[in-house]
Design an enzyme around this catalytic site. Structure first.
Site, PDB file in Angstrom:
ATOM      1  N   HIS A 182       2.675   7.730   7.702  1.00 24.75           N
ATOM      2  CA  HIS A 182       3.800   6.845   7.997  1.00 24.75           C
ATOM      3  C   HIS A 182       5.102   7.644   8.092  1.00 24.75           C
ATOM      4  O   HIS A 182       5.984   7.318   8.884  1.00 24.75           O
ATOM      5  CB  HIS A 182       3.935   5.768   6.916  1.00 24.75           C
ATOM      6  CG  HIS A 182       2.790   4.808   6.876  1.00 24.75           C
ATOM      7  ND1 HIS A 182       2.053   4.572   5.746  1.00 24.75           N
ATOM      8  CD2 HIS A 182       2.237   4.044   7.853  1.00 24.75           C
ATOM      9  CE1 HIS A 182       1.102   3.684   6.022  1.00 24.75           C
ATOM     10  NE2 HIS A 182       1.200   3.350   7.292  1.00 24.75           N
TER      11      HIS A 182
ATOM     12  N   LYS B 276       0.849  -1.196   0.000  1.00 24.71           N
ATOM     13  CA  LYS B 276       0.000   0.000   0.000  1.00 24.71           C
ATOM     14  C   LYS B 276       0.881   1.242   0.000  1.00 24.71           C
ATOM     15  O   LYS B 276       2.082   1.176   0.205  1.00 24.71           O
ATOM     16  CB  LYS B 276      -0.920  -0.003   1.217  1.00 24.71           C
ATOM     17  CG  LYS B 276      -2.003  -1.077   1.164  1.00 24.71           C
ATOM     18  CD  LYS B 276      -2.967  -0.905   2.331  1.00 24.71           C
ATOM     19  CE  LYS B 276      -4.062  -1.952   2.323  1.00 24.71           C
ATOM     20  NZ  LYS B 276      -4.971  -1.790   3.478  1.00 24.71           N
TER      21      LYS B 276
ATOM     22  N   HIS C 142       2.066   6.530   3.067  1.00 23.54           N
ATOM     23  CA  HIS C 142       1.509   7.888   3.070  1.00 23.54           C
ATOM     24  C   HIS C 142       2.197   8.780   4.100  1.00 23.54           C
ATOM     25  O   HIS C 142       3.056   8.334   4.860  1.00 23.54           O
ATOM     26  CB  HIS C 142      -0.008   7.855   3.259  1.00 23.54           C
ATOM     27  CG  HIS C 142      -0.457   7.239   4.546  1.00 23.54           C
ATOM     28  ND1 HIS C 142      -0.277   7.840   5.759  1.00 23.54           N
ATOM     29  CD2 HIS C 142      -1.092   6.059   4.805  1.00 23.54           C
ATOM     30  CE1 HIS C 142      -0.783   7.091   6.715  1.00 23.54           C
ATOM     31  NE2 HIS C 142      -1.275   6.001   6.167  1.00 23.54           N
TER      32      HIS C 142
END
Length: 592
Positions: A144, A138, A141
């Site tokens: 994180h 994933k 973003h």
């Protein structure tokens, strides 16, 4: 610390007040510098001594301060005693202040401020910090990214204070996304692309299979079956999953290295697929597990069916959920590390999740749940690269480097620097970190590339510029002047302001250690840099008498040392090659 001055004042006060010096030390604080007037070095808050008495029965604070000041005497350490608004103020003998501070900074090196009496008696603890924690396949973003730099700061600070810190990256490497990813790779994956750029290729596969699953029930069914096979330990499914995980971690290690971040353990939800079943059994044995009509299993934390207090811990097909795996991870870490504190660094959207996890641990009989702490942070909006939304951490790092290189190239007077790519990345990372750490962590903010790279004002670029300029001074004059040192040559107001500010470093570290907020250190370092900039304009080394030049060089070296210490705690690698400051305005104005 504060070079022992605080303890000396506390000892004199203890004789008058009949209190142990240790009880007084934290009531004595270094006074923030002011550009408007000369201030005392320390102040005692009389209010803090009087405790929590009712306002009506408490003696007038100002009268108490005056009475106390009258009883105190100047000595070899304190040269002047006065009163302020509810305070007793102490001015330290100027020559002693100069000599002691500069000697202490050089002697303690990276430990300056940490050997303070504020930290005396601090028990050394085992601390686990879980941070970064991206999801394999994933987007990495901005949440994180914030978790990564905040968690790194907390771990750095705890380690600097002497605690035994374990840094854990708890990867999102399990769950239904791997059902989708396993099916997607069989449909759209290419082995060579996986080997050459695993994060990018897995993400592309994940996006593609999600679209397919939305339109094709067979693909969605296949993904569900693949995840069930993983949960049941199917060797073929596990082999593919292990390959995805290993290649992803290899990439993460390489990219984190660019960021200056390391982990002691790459854990993940996958580690707890079996142990989460043990958690479900334990919850059931304690009568806490309830089955719903849909076949899911829940825990009602309110005991009265309050929907907001219900936590789902198992899917209808018996597979585990995020909360179950977090419970299993916490129990496992206590067994493995016997931690005194475990800190989770995630965005504030997970606040309820962690409250429920900690509460479930408590009702399961784990009293150590109170040692678990969630450090939440706010949402950052608008972080985009020139190519669009941030997808991976590497996108951010490449953007930082590219923009900083562009800034450096646009200035005709920029000196030729060795390793311009590395320098640009370090300065750019400083800009990003300072922008993020300037406010309260819980606050949301709008991200702006233009703002973080401003070379004037309170930015990371300014901190790096200051450090590089001070390092250049040492390189240029160090050999000739560092042996000559006369403390009487550092009595100008600019010198005294710097020395007073250096005194406060331990208090700033103490404050950050209490609330885990980096903004205290950021504010301190920016003020220190402004003070150094102003002093650099008037306290010349070149063409000054040797003993004057030597004294000033000692002062600037002390500033650079403390600046570097603070930057490293924040996760910034100081640059040493002098940079040209890109400003049309005066960068060296100290905030009032």
């Amino acid at each position: 610390m504060a070079c022992g001055f605080r303890r000396s004042i506390a000892c004199q006060l203890s004789r008058l007040l009949d209190l142990p010096p240790e009880n007084l030390i934290k009531s004595i604080s270094a006074v923030p510098i002011s550009r408007k007037e000369e201030v005392a070095d320390f102040q005692l808050s009389v209010d803090s001594l009087l405790g929590n008495n009712n306002d009506h029965s408490r003696p007038d604070v100002q009268v108490q301060a005056t009475r106390l000041a009258e009883k105190l005497k100047c000595d070899t350490v304190v040269s002047e005693i006065s009163t302020g608004q509810g305070t007793v103020n102490f001015k330290i003998n100027r020559e002693l202040l100069t000599k002691t501070v500069l000697q202490q900074v050089i002697k303690d090196g990276s430990k300056y401020g940490l050997n303070s009496e504020l930290f005396s008696g601090l028990p050394q603890k085992k601390i686990v910090v879980e941070f970064s924690s991206p999801n394999v396949a994933k987007k990495f973003h901005v949440g994180h990214l914030r978790s990564t730099i905040i968690g790194n700061f907390i771990a750095n600070l705890k380690e600097a204070l002497g605690h035994q810190v374990t840094r854990i990256n708890y990867l999102g490497d399990w769950g239904m996304q791997f059902g989708l990813l396993g099916t997607g790779f069989q449909l759209f994956g290419y082995e060579e692309k996986l080997q050459s750029n695993p994060l990018q290729h897995l993400f592309e596969v994940y996006v593609q299979v999600n679209k397919e699953a939305a339109d094709n029930k067979n693909v969605a069914k296949s993904a569900h079956e693949f995840f069930q096979r993983l949960e049941l330990g199917d060797m073929q499914a596990l082999e593919l999953w292990q390959k995805f995980r290993d290649l992803s971690i290899e990439e993460y290690v390489r990219i984190y290295k660019r960021l200056g971040v390391h982990f002691d353990e790459y854990s993940g939800e996958s580690f707890y697929r079996e142990k989460s079943q043990e958690v479900l059994k334990l919850l059931d044995s304690k009568g806490l597990l309830q089955k719903t009509i849909k076949g899911t299993a829940i825990v009602d934390l309110s005991g009265n069916g309050d929907p907001s207090s219900i936590c789902t811990v198992m899917r209808s097909d018996g597979t585990s959920l995020y909360a179950t795996r977090d419970l299993a991870a916490a129990i496992d870490r206590m067994d493995k590390y016997n931690f005194d504190t475990m800190i989770y660094v995630t965005d504030k959207g997970q606040k309820k999740h962690f409250q429920q996890v900690f509460q479930m641990l408590q009702i399961m009989g784990y009293d150590w749940a109170e040692r678990c702490q969630h450090v939440p942070f706010g949402v950052v909006q608008g972080m985009k690269t020139r190519r669009g939304e941030v997808t991976f951490l590497e996108d951010v790092l490449n953007e930082i480097r590219s923009r900083m290189l562009q800034n450096m190239a646009s200035i005709k007077t920029t000196k030729e620097v060795e390793n311009p790519q590395e320098t640009a990345e370090r300065v750019g990372l400083a800009a990003l970190i300072i922008q993020d750490f300037k406010g309260v962590l819980l606050s949301d903010y709008q991200f702006s590339w233009d703002r973080i790279f401003q070379s004037r004002g309170d930015t990371g670029v300014f901190l790096q510029y200051t450090h590089a300029r001070l390092h250049s001074l040492e390189e240029t004059f160090g050999c000739g002047y560092l042996n000559d040192f006369n403390i009487a040559c550092l009595q100008e107001p600019q010198s005294v302001s710097i020395l007073q500010h250096l005194l406060r470093f331990d208090e700033v570290l103490y404050r950050s250690s209490q609330d885990l907020q980096p903004r205290h250190i950021v504010s301190y370092l920016l003020t220190l840099s402004h003070l150094a900039g102003m002093a650099h304009k008037t306290l010349h080394i070149k063409d000054s008498p040797p003993e004057v030049a030597g004294a000033r060089l000692h002062l600037f070296r002390a500033v650079r040392s403390v600046l570097a210490n603070g930057m490293k705690l924040l996760g910034i690698t100081p640059v040493c090659q002098e940079l040209v400051y890109m400003s049309s305005e005066n960068p060296d104005t100290v905030p009032t």
